[in-house]
Design a protein around this motif. Structure first.
Motif, PDB file in Angstrom:
ATOM      1  N   ARG A 270      -9.514  35.263  -6.287  1.00  0.00           N
ATOM      2  CA  ARG A 270      -9.766  34.998  -4.860  1.00  0.00           C
ATOM      3  C   ARG A 270      -9.418  33.555  -4.519  1.00  0.00           C
ATOM      4  O   ARG A 270      -8.823  33.275  -3.483  1.00  0.00           O
ATOM      5  CB  ARG A 270     -11.229  35.272  -4.508  1.00  0.00           C
ATOM      6  CG  ARG A 270     -11.573  36.745  -4.470  1.00  0.00           C
ATOM      7  CD  ARG A 270     -12.972  36.957  -3.900  1.00  0.00           C
ATOM      8  NE  ARG A 270     -13.280  38.373  -3.788  1.00  0.00           N
ATOM      9  CZ  ARG A 270     -12.868  39.171  -2.806  1.00  0.00           C
ATOM     10  NH1 ARG A 270     -12.146  38.689  -1.827  1.00  0.00           N
ATOM     11  NH2 ARG A 270     -13.182  40.444  -2.788  1.00  0.00           N
TER      12      ARG A 270
ATOM     13  N   CYS B 202      -3.119  36.997  -0.857  1.00  0.00           N
ATOM     14  CA  CYS B 202      -2.988  38.175  -1.723  1.00  0.00           C
ATOM     15  C   CYS B 202      -1.748  38.982  -1.336  1.00  0.00           C
ATOM     16  O   CYS B 202      -0.933  39.344  -2.183  1.00  0.00           O
ATOM     17  CB  CYS B 202      -4.256  39.029  -1.610  1.00  0.00           C
ATOM     18  SG  CYS B 202      -4.091  40.635  -2.367  1.00  0.00           S
TER      19      CYS B 202
ATOM     20  N   GLU C 253      -7.476  34.293   2.058  1.00  0.00           N
ATOM     21  CA  GLU C 253      -7.546  35.120   0.837  1.00  0.00           C
ATOM     22  C   GLU C 253      -6.679  36.363   0.994  1.00  0.00           C
ATOM     23  O   GLU C 253      -5.908  36.735   0.118  1.00  0.00           O
ATOM     24  CB  GLU C 253      -8.989  35.612   0.637  1.00  0.00           C
ATOM     25  CG  GLU C 253      -9.724  34.868  -0.420  1.00  0.00           C
ATOM     26  CD  GLU C 253     -11.109  35.445  -0.661  1.00  0.00           C
ATOM     27  OE1 GLU C 253     -11.293  36.683  -0.612  1.00  0.00           O
ATOM     28  OE2 GLU C 253     -12.015  34.640  -0.893  1.00  0.00           O
TER      29      GLU C 253
END
Ligand code: UTP
Length: 489
Positions: free
Chosen positions: A96, A277, A273
Motif C-alpha cells: 500500500r 496500484c 493508493e
C-alpha cells in the motif's frame, strides 16, 4: 411606436433555406412545421437546437442501439461471476505504501488528472441546484463541490511534499450538462474556485440526444423545442472529444485519469493508493469496489464476460438466485464486487474508446418511455443513454481494488429525511470518519458523540492529526468542526 409582443409571430414566415434543407434531408421536416407561428425568440432557439444536432450521428446511434437491444440475450452466453480482485488481493501495508508513493509521484509530475461526473439531473434529491452545490449540513456548511476542491488541493499539497516540495497543479476536469452547467460555473465563481487556480479547472459539457419514435422521428416537446434527454454518464466519452478536453489532457502530458461521481460525500478523489496500484499494474481500466453488504443489495456488480473481460451488471440483470449464489471454495458471493463509479482510465485506452464511441455505430441503451409532446399528449418514444462502464470489456488489462465502505462511500441520492443514501446519511458518514481519524490520532472521543468534521485542508485521509488532536477530548453531543490550529468547536 408599439413593441412586438415576445410571443407574436415574426414577420417572414419561411424558415431559413439551409435550416429547412438540413431538416428535410434528414427526414425531419416536421421539426419546422410550426415555424410560421413562432416568435423571433422561439425561431432563434429552435434554429440553434437544430444546428447543434448531428442528424447523421443521431440516426446511426438509434439504429445501432436498436440492433444491439434486439441481439442482446439472443444466444448470448451468461455472465460469469467470481471476478477476483485481479491480482490485487489483500495487500500488505508495504504494498500500500509503495502504491501511495507511486500515486503521489504521478500527481506531482502532472501525469494524473481528476475528472468529475456532474451532469446528472439529481431528480431523486429534488434540489433546484446541481447536486455539487448541495450543503449536506456539515458544521462548516461547505458544498459538495467545495469539499472536493479542497480534497484536490490537499492531495496536490501531499504530492508536492512527498516529491521534494516540487509539484505541478493537479488538473480537474468537470463534466456538466445543459441542465447543470451555468449553476455549476456560477457556484465556483461565487466561491473563488475554493482556493484552486482557475487555470487548473476545465468545465466541459456532455451532450444530449433527441427523444425519438422507434422509426427515428424526432419528437417535439413544443412547436419550438425538441424533446431531449442527456446521453447518460457514458456521454463522457463523446463529450471528451467534442469539447477538446481529451486533447487538452494529452497536450498536458496526462497519462491517466481518476473519475468519480459528484454525489459521494466521502469521494477520496485521486486516491494515490488506488491510482498507484492501477498504474503499476499497467491497467487500462481500474475500479474501486466494495464487497456487497448483502446479496439483495441494489447495486451494480462487476462480472466477467464469457471471454473473461470486465463488465458491470445492473442489479436488475441478476436474478435473486444468482445474486445470492456463493463460491463453495471461499464462501464468497459469486457477484460480490459492487460498482461505486470510481474509475481509473489510462489515457491511451481512453483515446481509443473516445474515438470508437464518438463516431457512427456507437450503441446506447434504449429506454422506452412515454414522451410528452407538443399537442399535450404523451407519445411512445425512446431515450438513448450510455453508461460509463459500457466499454469496459474492451480493456485487456484491468484492476479491481477493494476499498473500505466507511472510508469511500457516502452516497447522496435521495431527498433529506430518507433512511438511505440521503444528505443526512452522507453527513453522518463523514462525521463518523472524522471521529475515527481523531481517535486513531490519540483523541478521546466520547460515546454518543455525533462526530467531527475534519476539513480536507487539515487532513486528506486521516494523516497528520496526532499533533492537532492527540490527547484532546471530543465530547458528546457534537458534531464538531476541527480547525487548522487544532481547535474543536
Ligand atoms: P445518477 O445515475 O445517480 O443520476 O448519477 P443523477 O442524475 O445524479 O440522479 P437521479 O437519478 O436523477 O436522481 C451518477 C453520477 O453520474 C453523473 C451524476 O452527476 C452523478 O455524478 N451523471 C449522470 C452525469 O454526469 N450525466 C448523466 O447524464 C447522468
Amino acid at each position: 411606436m408599439t413593441a412586438t409582443p415576445a410571443s407574436a409571430p415574426a414577420a417572414s414566415s419561411a424558415p431559413p433555406a439551409a435550416l429547412e434543407a438540413s431538416c428535410a434531408a434528414a427526414g425531419q421536416a416536421h421539426i419546422l412545421e410550426d415555424w410560421a407561428a413562432l416568435s423571433e425568440a422561439e425561431r432563434a432557439a429552435l434554429a440553434s437546437e437544430v444546428e447543434a444536432l448531428d442528424f447523421g450521428f443521431v440516426r446511426s446511434a438509434l439504429s445501432a442501439s436498436l440492433a444491439a437491444a434486439a441481439s442482446a440475450g439472443a444466444g448470448a452466453a451468461p455472465p460469469q461471476g467470481v471476478v477476483q480482485l485481479r491480482g490485487v488481493g489483500a495487500p500488505t501495508a508495504e504494498r500500500r505504501a509503495e502504491w501511495r508513493a507511486r500515486g503521489l509521484k504521478l500527481v506531482a509530475e502532472g501525469k494524473l488528472a481528476v475528472l468529475l461526473l456532474a451532469g446528472g439531473q439529481g431528480t431523486r434529491l429534488g434540489s433546484k441546484l446541481p447536486k455539487g452545490c448541495y450543503d449536506i449540513g456539515l458544521p462548516s456548511h461547505k458544498s459538495l463541490f467545495q469539499l472536493q476542491a479542497e480534497r484536490l488541493l490537499a492531495l496536490q499539497r501531499l504530492a508536492a511534499q512527498a516529491n521534494g516540495g516540487r509539484g505541478r497543479p493537479l488538473l480537474w476536469f468537470v463534466m456538466t450538462s445543459p441542465f447543470t452547467h451555468a449553476d455549476t460555473v456560477a457556484h465556483f465563481e461565487a466561491g473563488g474556485y475554493f482556493g484552486l487556480d482557475r487555470a487548473q479547472v476545465t468545465f466541459f459539457q456532455q451532450g444530449f440526444l433527441p427523444c425519438m419514435t422507434e422509426e427515428g422521428q424526432i419528437i417535439m416537446e413544443s412547436s419550438s423545442k425538441i424533446a431531449k434527454a442527456p446521453d447518460g454518464n457514458g456521454g463522457l466519452y463523446r463529450a471528451l472529444r467534442v469539447s477538446g478536453a481529451l486533447a487538452a489532457m494529452q497536450a498536458a502530458g496526462v497519462e491517466a485519469i481518476d473519475v468519480y461521481c459528484v454525489d459521494n460525500s466521502l469521494s477520496r478523489l485521486g486516491d494515490p493508493e488506488f491510482v498507484g496500484c492501477c498504474h503499476e499494474r499497467g491497467a487500462q481500466v481500474g475500479a474501486r469496489v466494495l464487497a456487497k453488504a448483502c446479496p439483495e443489495e441494489k447495486v451494480g456488480v462487476f462480472a466477467a464476460t464469457p471471454e473473461g473481460r470486465l463488465q458491470v451488471l445492473e442489479y436488475s440483470e441478476l436474478d435473486p438466485a444468482k445474486a445470492s449464489s456463493t463460491d463453495p471454495a471461499t464462501g464468497q458471493l459469486y457477484f460480490n464486487w459492487s460498482n461505486i463509479c470510481m474509475h481509473y482510465f489510462s489515457i491511451d485506452w481512453l483515446a481509443t474508446t473516445v474515438e470508437a464511441l464518438s463516431g457512427p455505430g456507437a450503441a446506447y441503451h434504449i429506454a422506452r418511455k412515454a414522451i410528452p409532446s407538443k399537442d399535450g399528449s404523451k407519445v411512445p418514444g425512446v431515450k438513448l443513454e450510455m453508461f460509463i462502464f459500457d466499454p469496459f470489456a474492451t480493456a485487456e488489462r484491468t484492476a479491481l481494488f477493494e476499498v473500505a465502505r466507511e472510508d469511500h462511500f457516502g452516497p447522496v441520492k435521495n431527498a433529506p429525511g430518507s433512511d438511505t443514501d440521503s444528505p443526512d446519511t452522507a453527513r453522518a458518514l463523514l462525521l463518523a470518519q472524522g471521529a475515527r481519524w481523531a481517535a486513531a490520532a490519540g483523541a478521546d472521543v466520547a460515546e454518543g458523540c455525533a462526530g467531527l468534521e475534519v476539513p480536507p485542508l487539515v487532513s486528506y485521509a486521516g494523516e497528520g492529526l496526532e499533533g492537532l488532536v492527540g490527547g484532546k477530548a471530543v465530547g458528546a453531543p457534537g458534531p464538531w468542526l476541527l480547525g487548522a490550529d487544532g481547535s474543536i468547536v
